[in-house]
Every structure is written in structure tokens, then in C-alpha cells.
Design an enzyme around this catalytic site. Sequence first.
Site, PDB file in Angstrom:
ATOM      1  N   GLU A  43       0.631  -1.089  -0.322  1.00 55.56           N
ATOM      2  CA  GLU A  43      -0.140   0.086  -0.167  1.00 55.56           C
ATOM      3  C   GLU A  43       0.941   1.438   0.363  1.00 55.56           C
ATOM      4  O   GLU A  43       1.710   1.349   0.638  1.00 55.56           O
ATOM      5  CB  GLU A  43      -0.958   0.500   1.286  1.00 55.56           C
ATOM      6  CG  GLU A  43      -1.749   0.926   1.498  1.00 55.56           C
ATOM      7  CD  GLU A  43      -2.437   0.820   2.333  1.00 55.56           C
ATOM      8  OE1 GLU A  43      -4.027   2.363   2.886  1.00 55.56           O
ATOM      9  OE2 GLU A  43      -2.325   0.475   3.662  1.00 55.56           O
ATOM     10  N   LYS A 116      -9.974   2.346  -2.478  1.00 59.81           N
ATOM     11  CA  LYS A 116     -10.066   2.546  -0.899  1.00 59.81           C
ATOM     12  C   LYS A 116     -11.576   2.310   0.230  1.00 59.81           C
ATOM     13  O   LYS A 116     -11.830   3.884  -0.109  1.00 59.81           O
ATOM     14  CB  LYS A 116      -9.086   2.041   0.130  1.00 59.81           C
ATOM     15  CG  LYS A 116      -8.497   1.814   1.280  1.00 59.81           C
ATOM     16  CD  LYS A 116      -7.545   1.911   1.999  1.00 59.81           C
ATOM     17  CE  LYS A 116      -7.844   1.416   3.751  1.00 59.81           C
ATOM     18  NZ  LYS A 116      -5.794   2.132   3.890  1.00 59.81           N
ATOM     19  N   CYS A 153      -5.379  -3.074   2.409  1.00 57.50           N
ATOM     20  CA  CYS A 153      -5.416  -2.521   3.798  1.00 57.50           C
ATOM     21  C   CYS A 153      -6.678  -2.437   4.950  1.00 57.50           C
ATOM     22  O   CYS A 153      -7.253  -3.658   5.120  1.00 57.50           O
ATOM     23  CB  CYS A 153      -4.618  -1.540   3.866  1.00 57.50           C
ATOM     24  SG  CYS A 153      -3.895  -1.303   5.761  1.00 57.50           S
TER      25      CYS A 153
END
Length: 292
Positions: A43, A116, A153
Site C-alpha cells: 500500500e 479504498k 489494507c
Amino acid sequence: MRKLKIGFLQQHNTEDTVNNVERLCDGIRDLAHRGAQLVVLQELHNSLYFCQEENVDLFNLAEPIPGPSTEIYGRVARECGIVLVTSLFERRAPGLYHNTAVVFEKDGTIAGKYRKMHIPDDPGYYEKFYFTPGDLGFQPIDTSVGRLGVLVCWDQWYPEAARLMALAGAEMLIYPTAIGWDPNDTPDEQERQRMAWQTVMRGHAVANGLPVVAVNRVGEEKGLTPQRFWGTSFVCGPQGELYYEASTDDEESIIVDIDMERSEQVRRWWPFLRDRRIDSYKGLTERFLDKQ
């Protein structure tokens, strides 16, 4: 048996973003030379993990997509003939930024992107200051090596995200990651958190009958407080079986072979999708089910 060679780079980043990118590109080329067909990066891999503090000047790290980084990584993907999963700080418009995974096809074109969806806000992880939650949904990205369910994540803690990717036809789940230890926690607590991180993703593999690839950064990065990332990048199969687990301390460049047809067999043994009670899950769209 349809074998896929998956490569990943677990890297320690520094303040020198140019050097970070150069090392990543060299690592991608090396993995391709060793036979990787799909390469996954961690990431926000171009820079230090800047979300340790709230600083408006750090928005200068963001860039448009397409932009300079997509030009660099697209060129490397084309040069190497690989599918490449990257993670970039996207400047969508003035004052509007995303944490965005970009996937490149073998010819260097952008196969798709994922913004995300789940954005944390914890000490040392002040991501809500920087990132607007994604608006592209949980849609797999079609590539020449398969349908990739790319998440990022904090998304990895949410079974809903993994399930929706699976229901949309993802053939594997991929998690570029930046996570590490809170220096104020005891060693026992640090280890519990690290193992919980891996366990929940292996659970997604089992529950959905899909392989999982998680790539984390490693080493200490100094922001307002020192942050040591715990590495432990791993690849597991559709029963949660570990194919490879990286070190907690060292950079690594690894290739793992995956049988892409194994998921079909595992889902025949464990038909979780068949037995879902879709008529009884309406409560999942509620924040909390208060007692009536």
C-alpha cells in the site's frame, strides 16, 4: 491445473521517493525475469506512510490517475509482460483524494482501479484526513491472468468486502497493506494483533473458497511517532493454507505458484455460496440491530 506465478515485493521505504520507485521497478523486473506473471506491491508504496500525521502539505504527494506514476508502472508492466497491482495516492480533484489501487495489464494499459472503501482513523493512521471513501464499489478487475478482487489494507478486516468481491466473480483476493505495531503496546499485544491480521484474511479465503495475497511494508518509518511495520506478507490458498509467509523484519522478493483451478474443487467440498440464507441477511445493511 492452471498455474499462476504470483510475485510480491515486501519493501522498506525511505523519504527518498525517487529511490523507492526505482527499487520497486528493479524488483518488478527481477520478479518478471524469474517467471512472475502477476506482481503485487504494498500500500502507498511510492513514499513513506505519510498518514502518521495530519499535514496539509502532504497532499502534494498525490497525483492524478492517469499521471506520472501510472506512466512509470504501465511502462514497466509492458516491458516485463506482467499484470501489475499498484497502490497510489490519487488526486481526483482539488480537495478530493483517494487511496487507490491501480491494476495494469501486460500491455501497460490500465485494466482497472479500486478506491479504498474503509478508511481508518487511529493513532498513527490518520487516513480520514487524507482519503475520501471509495465510490467504485466492490468490483473485480478483469485481467489476462484472471478476475482480481483488489481491496486495500483496512478493507481486509471486513468480511462483507471479501464476500461481495467473491459474489462478483473474483478469482482471488488481493490486499496491498501498510500495518504495523503500536510502540506503546506490550509484545504480547503486538503479536496478538499481527496474528489477528493474518487470521481474518485467511478466514476470508476459507469463507469464499479463494486464494488471498496480502503484501505489507516492513521496517521502521519515523513520523510524529516511530512506526514499525510488521511485514509478514503472505499468500494462502482457498482453505486458508499458507503457501508462503514473509519475515517480520526483512525486505523480500518472492514468487508463489497458485493452482487457479483449486477453488472450484474446494467450493464443491464446502458449498458455502450454495447454503447462504440470502433471505435472512437484511440486517447486514443496518449499522446496529437495536433490541425492539
